[in-house]
Design a protein around this motif. Structure first.
Motif, PDB file in Angstrom:
ATOM      1  N   ASN A  75      39.815 132.938 -25.110  1.00 39.78           N
ATOM      2  CA  ASN A  75      39.980 132.332 -26.422  1.00 39.78           C
ATOM      3  C   ASN A  75      39.431 133.233 -27.519  1.00 39.78           C
ATOM      4  O   ASN A  75      40.070 133.443 -28.537  1.00 39.78           O
ATOM      5  N   VAL A  76      38.235 133.770 -27.301  1.00 39.39           N
ATOM      6  CA  VAL A  76      37.597 134.627 -28.292  1.00 39.39           C
ATOM      7  C   VAL A  76      37.085 135.894 -27.614  1.00 39.39           C
ATOM      8  O   VAL A  76      36.477 135.830 -26.548  1.00 39.39           O
ATOM      9  N   MET A  77      37.342 137.023 -28.215  1.00 31.39           N
ATOM     10  CA  MET A  77      36.789 138.295 -27.758  1.00 31.39           C
ATOM     11  C   MET A  77      36.099 138.939 -28.955  1.00 31.39           C
ATOM     12  O   MET A  77      36.573 138.804 -30.093  1.00 31.39           O
ATOM     13  N   GLY A  78      35.010 139.622 -28.691  1.00 33.96           N
ATOM     14  CA  GLY A  78      34.303 140.191 -29.832  1.00 33.96           C
ATOM     15  C   GLY A  78      33.311 141.270 -29.464  1.00 33.96           C
ATOM     16  O   GLY A  78      33.150 141.625 -28.294  1.00 33.96           O
ATOM     17  N   TRP A  79      32.673 141.777 -30.502  1.00 31.01           N
ATOM     18  CA  TRP A  79      31.672 142.817 -30.366  1.00 31.01           C
ATOM     19  C   TRP A  79      30.398 142.390 -31.084  1.00 31.01           C
ATOM     20  O   TRP A  79      30.457 141.848 -32.197  1.00 31.01           O
ATOM     21  N   TYR A  80      29.288 142.674 -30.449  1.00 32.25           N
ATOM     22  CA  TYR A  80      27.973 142.475 -31.017  1.00 32.25           C
ATOM     23  C   TYR A  80      27.234 143.809 -30.900  1.00 32.25           C
ATOM     24  O   TYR A  80      27.645 144.682 -30.149  1.00 32.25           O
ATOM     25  N   ARG A  81      26.149 143.929 -31.624  1.00 34.21           N
ATOM     26  CA  ARG A  81      25.357 145.151 -31.505  1.00 34.21           C
ATOM     27  C   ARG A  81      23.873 144.843 -31.618  1.00 34.21           C
ATOM     28  O   ARG A  81      23.475 143.848 -32.216  1.00 34.21           O
ATOM     29  N   GLN A  82      23.089 145.735 -31.022  1.00 33.08           N
ATOM     30  CA  GLN A  82      21.636 145.578 -31.086  1.00 33.08           C
ATOM     31  C   GLN A  82      21.027 146.937 -31.343  1.00 33.08           C
ATOM     32  O   GLN A  82      21.130 147.855 -30.523  1.00 33.08           O
ATOM     33  N   ALA A  83      20.402 147.060 -32.494  1.00 32.96           N
ATOM     34  CA  ALA A  83      19.700 148.280 -32.859  1.00 32.96           C
ATOM     35  C   ALA A  83      18.273 148.217 -32.328  1.00 32.96           C
ATOM     36  O   ALA A  83      17.750 147.122 -32.079  1.00 32.96           O
ATOM     37  N   PRO A  84      17.627 149.360 -32.159  1.00 30.75           N
ATOM     38  CA  PRO A  84      16.252 149.371 -31.645  1.00 30.75           C
ATOM     39  C   PRO A  84      15.331 148.506 -32.490  1.00 30.75           C
ATOM     40  O   PRO A  84      15.304 148.623 -33.720  1.00 30.75           O
ATOM     41  N   GLY A  85      14.606 147.618 -31.832  1.00 28.60           N
ATOM     42  CA  GLY A  85      13.652 146.767 -32.530  1.00 28.60           C
ATOM     43  C   GLY A  85      14.262 145.599 -33.286  1.00 28.60           C
ATOM     44  O   GLY A  85      13.544 144.888 -33.993  1.00 28.60           O
ATOM     45  N   LYS A  86      15.564 145.413 -33.145  1.00 26.34           N
ATOM     46  CA  LYS A  86      16.229 144.326 -33.869  1.00 26.34           C
ATOM     47  C   LYS A  86      16.930 143.378 -32.904  1.00 26.34           C
ATOM     48  O   LYS A  86      17.160 143.711 -31.748  1.00 26.34           O
ATOM     49  N   GLN A  87      17.283 142.207 -33.422  1.00 30.88           N
ATOM     50  CA  GLN A  87      18.002 141.241 -32.605  1.00 30.88           C
ATOM     51  C   GLN A  87      19.475 141.610 -32.524  1.00 30.88           C
ATOM     52  O   GLN A  87      20.015 142.297 -33.397  1.00 30.88           O
ATOM     53  N   ARG A  88      20.102 141.115 -31.473  1.00 33.45           N
ATOM     54  CA  ARG A  88      21.540 141.319 -31.328  1.00 33.45           C
ATOM     55  C   ARG A  88      22.253 140.555 -32.447  1.00 33.45           C
ATOM     56  O   ARG A  88      21.903 139.410 -32.761  1.00 33.45           O
ATOM     57  N   GLU A  89      23.263 141.196 -33.033  1.00 37.27           N
ATOM     58  CA  GLU A  89      23.983 140.575 -34.137  1.00 37.27           C
ATOM     59  C   GLU A  89      25.484 140.695 -33.946  1.00 37.27           C
ATOM     60  O   GLU A  89      25.979 141.621 -33.303  1.00 37.27           O
ATOM     61  N   LEU A  90      26.181 139.752 -34.544  1.00 35.13           N
ATOM     62  CA  LEU A  90      27.633 139.756 -34.504  1.00 35.13           C
ATOM     63  C   LEU A  90      28.179 140.917 -35.321  1.00 35.13           C
ATOM     64  O   LEU A  90      27.706 141.185 -36.426  1.00 35.13           O
ATOM     65  N   VAL A  91      29.189 141.599 -34.762  1.00 37.30           N
ATOM     66  CA  VAL A  91      29.901 142.630 -35.515  1.00 37.30           C
ATOM     67  C   VAL A  91      31.268 142.090 -35.924  1.00 37.30           C
ATOM     68  O   VAL A  91      31.613 142.076 -37.107  1.00 37.30           O
ATOM     69  N   ALA A  92      32.038 141.650 -34.937  1.00 31.79           N
ATOM     70  CA  ALA A  92      33.376 141.131 -35.228  1.00 31.79           C
ATOM     71  C   ALA A  92      33.888 140.341 -34.042  1.00 31.79           C
ATOM     72  O   ALA A  92      33.516 140.616 -32.898  1.00 31.79           O
ATOM     73  N   THR A  93      34.719 139.344 -34.329  1.00 34.22           N
ATOM     74  CA  THR A  93      35.379 138.577 -33.279  1.00 34.22           C
ATOM     75  C   THR A  93      36.849 138.412 -33.628  1.00 34.22           C
ATOM     76  O   THR A  93      37.245 138.492 -34.796  1.00 34.22           O
TER      77      THR A  93
END
Length: 116
Positions: A32-50
């Motif tokens: 149903n949904v596919m997407g990308w998230y990212r996590q930079a050093p020292g930061k929380q994982r965040e949504l990039v795009a879905t």
């Protein structure tokens, strides 16, 4: 068993481009949904795009106008075209797929490093 295989990460100079791919296997229908998230050093994982199976997409404000998400339903594959990359885009990028019939799955991540 659902498996996600990511590819396309690497090192690029600021202003450059990269294309990430994520192929999902082990299931016979389109997620149903596919997407990308990212996590930079020292930061929380965040949504990039879905992107939904119907083609509706959503982006984080920080990437709007620079990144484009797309998918091929027949291949259960999602892409992330990243242009005009900035050093602050440096992170591990994770593919995520979701469908209410099977739940949510994460890829192992691919590192994107943008040098200034």
């Amino acid at each position: 068993q659902v498996q996600l295989v990511e590819s396309g990460g690497g090192l690029v100079q600021a202003g450059g481009s990269l294309r990430l791919s994520c192929a999902a296997s082990g299931i016979i229908f389109s997620f149903n949904v596919m997407g990308w998230y990212r996590q930079a050093p020292g930061k929380q994982r965040e949504l990039v795009a879905t992107v939904t199976s119907g083609g509706n997409s959503d982006y984080a404000d920080s990437v709007k106008g620079r990144f484009t998400i797309s998918r091929e339903n027949a291949k259960n594959t999602v892409y992330l075209q990243m242009n005009s990359l900035k050093p602050e885009d440096t992170a591990v990028y994770y593919c995520n797929v979701f469908d209410p019939r099977v739940g949510s799955y994460w890829g192992k991540g691919t590192l994107v490093t943008v040098s200034s």
